[in-house]
Structures are given as C-alpha cells and as structure tokens.
Design an enzyme around this catalytic site. Structure first.
Site, PDB file in Angstrom:
ATOM      1  N   ARG A   1      39.249  23.331  37.324  1.00 40.40           N
ATOM      2  CA  ARG A   1      39.672  22.153  36.568  1.00 40.40           C
ATOM      3  C   ARG A   1      41.133  22.340  36.175  1.00 40.40           C
ATOM      4  O   ARG A   1      41.453  23.061  35.242  1.00 40.40           O
ATOM      5  CB  ARG A   1      38.778  21.972  35.334  1.00 40.40           C
ATOM      6  CG  ARG A   1      39.276  20.891  34.383  1.00 40.40           C
ATOM      7  CD  ARG A   1      38.275  20.547  33.312  1.00 40.40           C
ATOM      8  NE  ARG A   1      37.909  21.663  32.455  1.00 40.40           N
ATOM      9  CZ  ARG A   1      38.638  22.103  31.432  1.00 40.40           C
ATOM     10  NH1 ARG A   1      39.828  21.566  31.168  1.00 40.40           N
ATOM     11  NH2 ARG A   1      38.217  23.107  30.683  1.00 40.40           N
TER      12      ARG A   1
ATOM     13  N   HIS B   1      39.537  19.127  29.739  1.00 44.53           N
ATOM     14  CA  HIS B   1      38.092  18.886  29.862  1.00 44.53           C
ATOM     15  C   HIS B   1      37.810  17.397  29.786  1.00 44.53           C
ATOM     16  O   HIS B   1      37.082  16.846  30.596  1.00 44.53           O
ATOM     17  CB  HIS B   1      37.338  19.618  28.754  1.00 44.53           C
ATOM     18  CG  HIS B   1      35.881  19.306  28.705  1.00 44.53           C
ATOM     19  ND1 HIS B   1      34.988  19.793  29.631  1.00 44.53           N
ATOM     20  CD2 HIS B   1      35.157  18.544  27.858  1.00 44.53           C
ATOM     21  CE1 HIS B   1      33.774  19.339  29.359  1.00 44.53           C
ATOM     22  NE2 HIS B   1      33.857  18.573  28.279  1.00 44.53           N
TER      23      HIS B   1
ATOM     24  N   TYR C   1      44.482  27.117  25.574  1.00 44.59           N
ATOM     25  CA  TYR C   1      43.557  28.197  25.920  1.00 44.59           C
ATOM     26  C   TYR C   1      43.733  28.766  27.329  1.00 44.59           C
ATOM     27  O   TYR C   1      42.969  29.631  27.735  1.00 44.59           O
ATOM     28  CB  TYR C   1      42.099  27.748  25.722  1.00 44.59           C
ATOM     29  CG  TYR C   1      41.678  26.483  26.447  1.00 44.59           C
ATOM     30  CD1 TYR C   1      41.362  26.498  27.802  1.00 44.59           C
ATOM     31  CD2 TYR C   1      41.560  25.285  25.760  1.00 44.59           C
ATOM     32  CE1 TYR C   1      40.965  25.344  28.454  1.00 44.59           C
ATOM     33  CE2 TYR C   1      41.154  24.124  26.396  1.00 44.59           C
ATOM     34  CZ  TYR C   1      40.856  24.157  27.748  1.00 44.59           C
ATOM     35  OH  TYR C   1      40.454  23.004  28.392  1.00 44.59           O
TER      36      TYR C   1
END
Length: 376
Positions: free
Chosen positions: A263, A267, A276
């Site tokens: 990805r 999200h 992150y």
C-alpha cells in the site's frame, strides 16, 4: 532503485513478470484480449481512485479507501471467476468489480451517501454483472466466513459455483478468518481466499501481525492448500487464482493465496501514513508498480502502441467523469436512514444518537446544547 531493506518481505513467491516488465516465467493460459482487459481495469481503478480522492478533498465524499498500487491482486484474481460465481470484497477491491463491468456511477453515488433504494430509482441496473458481488464489507474477516458459507450452500444445491473472498494481512489476526479456513478445510468448501498482503494494517506492519515466515503457510494448520505469489504481477495472480478456482469447481476443495503487494498510499483518507513509515520504503515499492510493469510488457510485445496508454487514460478519465456526473444527479438521502435496519427495537442510545443528529441539523452543538431530556 531504492535500497530499503528493513522488514522487507520474502520474495519466495511465484512470479511471471519481473518488475522491469520482462518475462521470468511461462505465460499462463491467457489470451491477449484478457491481458489488455486486465491492464484497462487496473488503469480504470486508479483513475477512479484519483477522482474519488479529489471529491473527498472537496467534501463531496466523507472517506475513501483506495486500491492504488494494489490493483493487480483484485483484478487478476477476480478475472479467474466465471458466470454465476460469487465475490465477497472488502473496501480495497475496486478492480475486482470493475473487471466485471460494475457500474461506476452507482459506486460513486453510494460513496456520496445515497441509500440503495434511491440509487436504484435514479441509476437502475439494466444488466447485472455475470459474477455476483456482495456489498463491500467493512467488518474485518466476516466476508471470508460468509464466502465459505456461500460456497457450501452452492455445493448443497449441486451448483458448481465458486466463492472468492479477500482479506488483508492484518485481518488474518481475526478469529473469523481461522474459523472460515478451518470449516472450508474440513468440508472441502469450493472457496478461494485471497490474502492481499499490503504490508500494513493501518499503522501496524505485517511483521507485528504474525511470527510466521509467511501468511500463506497459515493455511497449513487448517489443511488447506496454499500458494504465494507476487501481488504486483497481475499475470502471476491470475494464474494462481485460475488454478485455485478450477480446483474448487471440480470438487477438490479450497485454496488460500497470499499475494504480496504494498500500500503506497494512506490506509484511507482519515489516515496520515507519513507518521509511521519511511520514504525509502515507499520508493522501494514504487519501482514495483503493477500498472507500469504490465504496461512495459505490453509495449515490448507490441500489444500496445506508443500512443495507446495515454489514449486509454484519456478515455477512462472521460468515462469516470461521466459516471460522477450521473451520480451527482442522485438526490441526497435523509441522514436519519443511517439508523434504520440495525436493531429489532430501538434502544435509548439509538434514540439519543438520532436526537443528537437532529440537534446538529438545527444548527446546535450536539455535544453542548443537546441534553437528551425527555428521552425514555
């Protein structure tokens, strides 16, 4: 090419197209028309994602979960299905439905909050897709359980249909996933489960989801055959999925497939992925983009001319825009419909939330102005 190495997943998987677009394995039994359809589907999904993201940024859509950079998994796997089969997608399998000509205008209207009855009235379906698609699942792993139940129902009826479902790497930590695979293994359900391993469950990396070397091997505990493929190689995904579907259809039971992808975006639009993960990690995976890979192959084989990719993109942008324009004509649904069809009887909390909504519609602050007095 980026040299990111931290927690890089094992590349012990089946691959047909190298990231640079040249063949490293044998082509599956697939014709040029299907390959071009897969290419077009992946492009269509990415352009659809770009458009809905722009709509979300303008406030027309509240939240979007895109399939960008992962298109090869749902496109290649769903292409293995046949008329009458079932597909149980989650919120990141837009290419699966687009491959089977699902209506983009209806999808956009749903994202804008129109209720199904209103969509049916203003954007009626004249012809259903040959593959049966359930509504997009948001609760994690429940679709896998339901897909196995669907597969068993077809088997009891004597139908030779196959049910396919999808799950993310993080969702394999849900109990429903293991219950579904265990049931499928025990009863030889004609079900195919695709793990779309995109390396991140929101902000939790895949290595924090399991100590096992791969997600694919989790099927072994349930007696289910498994495969592991390069999820950015649409031809490898198609080949593995076709074999699994054929296996299920002839009565030889389920298959679990781990498709290793990534990805490269957030999200969903409520997430900020830069907090992150590193730039090096993203750059490493950008070199493995599934659309670039297939496009390079098609150009090298003469299946696309030099001007074709941009022409196809232009046509698809026009198609997507036309779908959005039609969706914008669908009337806005009453927000209170969100409270319908949830409970057999209304509860105090249910009524309280409804009254909070009404207070907000009156221009009041539901958290400071609304007291809830009078609610029983």
């Amino acid at each position: 090419m980026a040299q990111w190495t931290e927690q890089r997943p094992s590349e012990e998987f089946d691959r047909i197209l190298h990231p640079d677009g040249h063949l490293v394995g044998e082509l599956p039994d697939i014709d040029a028309e299907t390959i071009l359809r897969l290419y077009r589907t992946m492009l269509e999904s990415r352009i659809f994602d770009e458009k809905t993201l722009a709509m979300q940024r303008r406030g027309e859509v509240s939240i979007v979960a895109r399939s960008t950079s992962e298109e090869a998994v749902p496109a290649g796997s769903s292409a293995a299905l046949e008329e009458g089969d079932w597909c149980f997608p989650t919120y990141r399998q837009t290419p699966a439905s687009l491959y089977w000509n699902a209506r983009k205008d209806r999808a956009v209207a749903a994202l804008m909050g129109a209720e199904p009855e209103v969509i049916d009235e203003h954007l009626p379906v004249e012809e259903e897709p040959p593959v049966n698609f359930t509504p997009v699942y948001v609760p994690l792993a429940v679709n896998v359980t339901n897909a196995v139940g669907s597969a068993m129902a077809d088997e009891f009826r004597g139908d030779d249909h196959v049910s396919m479902s999808y799950i993310g790497d993080g969702s394999t930590s849900q109990g429903d996933f293991h219950e579904a695979l265990n049931f499928a293994g025990v009863f030889d359900a004609p079900a195919v489960t695709i793990c779309q391993n995109n390396q991140w469950a929101i902000s939790v990396p895949s290595h924090r989801q399991t100590a096992a070397e791969t997600f694919a091997q989790k099927a072994e505990a349930h007696g289910v055959p498994y495969e592991r493929v390069d999820g950015n190689d649409v031809l490898a995904v198609y080949e593995a999925s076709t074999k699994a579907v054929e296996r299920a259809r002839r009565g030889d039971g389920p298959t679990f497939i781990e498709a290793v992808t990534y990805r490269m975006i957030e999200h969903n639009t409520a997430d900020e992925e830069s907090v992150y993960r590193t730039t090096d990690e993203r750059e490493y995976w950008e070199d493995k983009d599934p659309i670039d890979r297939l496009e390079t192959y098609l150009l090298s084989e003469g299946l696309l001319g030099d001007d074709d990719p941009e022409k196809i993109r232009e046509d698809l942008r026009e198609e997507v825009q036309e779908a959005v324009d039609r969706a914008r004509e669908v009337p806005v649904s009453d927000p209170e419909t969100m409270f319908e069809h949830h409970l057999h009887e209304s509860t105090w909390k249910h009524d309280h939330q409804r009254e909070e909504l009404r207070a907000e519609q009156r221009g009041e602050n539901p958290f400071t102005d609304f007291t809830g007095e009078g609610l029983e």
